[in-house]
Design a protein around this motif. Structure first.
Motif, mmCIF file in Angstrom:
data_model
loop_
_atom_site.group_PDB
_atom_site.id
_atom_site.type_symbol
_atom_site.label_atom_id
_atom_site.label_comp_id
_atom_site.label_asym_id
_atom_site.label_seq_id
_atom_site.Cartn_x
_atom_site.Cartn_y
_atom_site.Cartn_z
ATOM 1 N N VAL A 159 0.841 -1.205 0.000
ATOM 2 C CA VAL A 159 0.000 0.000 0.000
ATOM 3 C C VAL A 159 0.871 1.249 0.000
ATOM 4 O O VAL A 159 0.611 2.214 -0.733
ATOM 5 C CB VAL A 159 -0.937 -0.001 1.230
ATOM 6 N N ALA A 160 1.929 1.251 0.820
ATOM 7 C CA ALA A 160 2.808 2.414 0.925
ATOM 8 C C ALA A 160 3.531 2.691 -0.390
ATOM 9 O O ALA A 160 3.642 3.840 -0.816
ATOM 10 C CB ALA A 160 3.819 2.206 2.053
ATOM 11 N N VAL A 161 4.015 1.640 -1.027
ATOM 12 C CA VAL A 161 4.748 1.807 -2.286
ATOM 13 C C VAL A 161 3.814 2.269 -3.396
ATOM 14 O O VAL A 161 4.142 3.175 -4.180
ATOM 15 C CB VAL A 161 5.438 0.492 -2.685
ATOM 16 N N GLU A 162 2.634 1.685 -3.474
ATOM 17 C CA GLU A 162 1.703 2.020 -4.552
ATOM 18 C C GLU A 162 1.166 3.444 -4.431
ATOM 19 O O GLU A 162 1.024 4.154 -5.409
ATOM 20 C CB GLU A 162 0.527 1.042 -4.551
ATOM 21 N N SER B 223 2.730 9.425 2.874
ATOM 22 C CA SER B 223 3.599 9.390 4.049
ATOM 23 C C SER B 223 2.839 9.037 5.326
ATOM 24 O O SER B 223 3.454 8.693 6.334
ATOM 25 C CB SER B 223 4.297 10.740 4.246
ATOM 26 N N ARG B 224 1.498 9.112 5.290
ATOM 27 C CA ARG B 224 0.667 8.824 6.469
ATOM 28 C C ARG B 224 -0.540 8.004 6.043
ATOM 29 O O ARG B 224 -1.127 8.256 4.999
ATOM 30 C CB ARG B 224 0.194 10.126 7.141
ATOM 31 N N ALA C 87 4.746 6.289 7.265
ATOM 32 C CA ALA C 87 5.540 5.438 6.384
ATOM 33 C C ALA C 87 6.982 5.334 6.860
ATOM 34 O O ALA C 87 7.619 4.281 6.713
ATOM 35 C CB ALA C 87 5.483 5.990 4.956
ATOM 36 N N LYS C 88 7.511 6.387 7.459
ATOM 37 C CA LYS C 88 8.916 6.357 7.903
ATOM 38 C C LYS C 88 9.143 5.335 9.010
ATOM 39 O O LYS C 88 10.267 4.866 9.202
ATOM 40 C CB LYS C 88 9.366 7.743 8.360
ATOM 41 N N ASP C 89 8.074 4.975 9.744
ATOM 42 C CA ASP C 89 8.219 3.975 10.795
ATOM 43 C C ASP C 89 8.400 2.566 10.231
ATOM 44 O O ASP C 89 8.737 1.630 10.965
ATOM 45 C CB ASP C 89 6.997 3.997 11.720
ATOM 46 N N LEU C 90 8.156 2.425 8.927
ATOM 47 C CA LEU C 90 8.314 1.118 8.289
ATOM 48 C C LEU C 90 9.727 0.894 7.777
ATOM 49 O O LEU C 90 10.100 -0.238 7.445
ATOM 50 C CB LEU C 90 7.333 0.978 7.112
ATOM 51 N N ASP D 297 2.611 -1.027 17.940
ATOM 52 C CA ASP D 297 3.815 -0.368 18.446
ATOM 53 C C ASP D 297 4.084 0.956 17.741
ATOM 54 O O ASP D 297 4.845 1.788 18.241
ATOM 55 C CB ASP D 297 5.033 -1.281 18.278
ATOM 56 N N HIS D 298 3.486 1.152 16.577
ATOM 57 C CA HIS D 298 3.768 2.338 15.766
ATOM 58 C C HIS D 298 2.530 3.204 15.552
ATOM 59 O O HIS D 298 2.587 4.186 14.809
ATOM 60 C CB HIS D 298 4.340 1.913 14.403
ATOM 61 N N LEU D 299 1.439 2.856 16.198
ATOM 62 C CA LEU D 299 0.193 3.593 16.018
ATOM 63 C C LEU D 299 0.273 4.947 16.730
ATOM 64 O O LEU D 299 0.566 5.015 17.918
ATOM 65 C CB LEU D 299 -0.964 2.767 16.577
ATOM 66 N N ARG D 300 0.039 6.000 15.996
ATOM 67 C CA ARG D 300 0.049 7.348 16.559
ATOM 68 C C ARG D 300 -1.389 7.860 16.664
ATOM 69 O O ARG D 300 -2.255 7.470 15.883
ATOM 70 C CB ARG D 300 0.889 8.295 15.695
#
Length: 294
Positions: free
Chosen positions: A90-93, A97-98, A115-118, A134-137
């Protein structure tokens, strides 16, 4: 000229102050203020870009979150139980960034994933198991009626770049970003993923396009397989102005033969850029890079 002389010198007070305000031509509302600014631009006291930004600032207070939000159906999201490989895809396609993280459906937004957390998981040396929690903001939620000037102030104070717009039942109706708000002031913010220099039509997602107003109706029809009439006007911008019966401002929308046009950039003289949603149009495959002028 008597009133002119009476208003000179020390600041007038009482009835003289009210008379000077009445006869001195001070703007009494936003429309009169805009007319003075447009006259200043015509007399080259203000450049066109400056006028456009001032118009945008004045219009922002009249617009609400629902006017600029990306509708829920078009939000690019990830599920809280999605596998890391699916999230990467999903991020690549999308190149976003969010991403809103959802539960059972898109109406239930649980938080925001950056995306930077990945990036840490791109390395094969990283053996730590991925857990999206762990990465949910935290997400910020705003009502559809939130005025854009207030929303921009909240973006600045909270240092958030994305807000989830909720309906009266508390479900996500869409999302708005700080870029969406700023574009109402400075115009469309184009980056390396936007138009190349010669492109006139750019596909942003399923059924969603950005189109330059000077795109000819012939080229537009060729791209979409449509049959919009060019009898009265030659360009898509001219078609929208003709359909509205006036020069539109940013944020105005109109539907023409199955296409919904939203003005993204306009000044006091013409339309520059529009968003087009093709609800019934025939989409052409493979036109991801945009359509060029002939």
């Amino acid at each position: 000229m008597a009133n002119d002389r009476s208003c000179r010198g020390p600041a007038p007070s009482g009835w003289r102050k009210r008379l000077c305000r009445l006869l001195g031509g001070e703007p009494r509302d936003k429309n009169q203020l805009l007319e003075i600014l447009r006259d200043a631009e015509r007399r080259v006291l203000l450049d066109r870009d400056g006028l456009s930004m001032i118009e945008g600032v004045l219009q922002v207070s009249d617009l609400r979150a629902e006017d600029i939000m990306i509708p829920r159906a078009e939000m690019v999201t990830v599920r809280r139980d999605a596998a890391l490989e699916d999230i990467f895809a999903v991020a690549v396609e999308s190149s976003h960034s969010r991403f809103p993280v959802t539960g059972e459906d898109k109406g239930e937004v649980l938080g925001i994933l950056l995306a930077k957390d990945l990036l840490a998981y791109c390395s094969r040396a990283n053996t730590r198991p991925f857990n999206i929690r762990d990465h949910l903001r935290s997400a910020i939620f705003v009502p559809e009626s939130k005025r854009l000037n207030v929303l921009l102030k909240e973006f600045r104070s909270s240092r958030n770049h994305m807000a989830i717009v909720v309906d009266e039942y508390g479900a996500a109706a869409g999302l708005a970003t700080i870029e969406d708000v700023l574009e109402q002031i400075v115009g469309e913010i184009e980056d390396e993923h936007d138009f190349d220099e010669g492109a006139f039509i750019f596909k942003r997602g399923k059924g969603e396009y950005t189109v330059k107003a000077r795109t000819s109706i012939e080229d537009f029809n060729d791209y979409f397989g449509s049959e919009l009439s060019s009898e009265d006007v030659d360009t898509i911008g001219g078609l929208v102005v003709h359909a509205l019966g006036k020069l539109p401002v940013r944020g105005e929308r109109i539907e023409v033969e199955g296409f919904r046009f939203t003005v993204l950039r306009a000044d006091s003289r013409r339309v520059h850029l529009m968003s087009v949603r093709a609800s019934t149009a025939v989409e052409r495959g493979g036109d991801q890079s945009g359509s060029r002028s002939r």
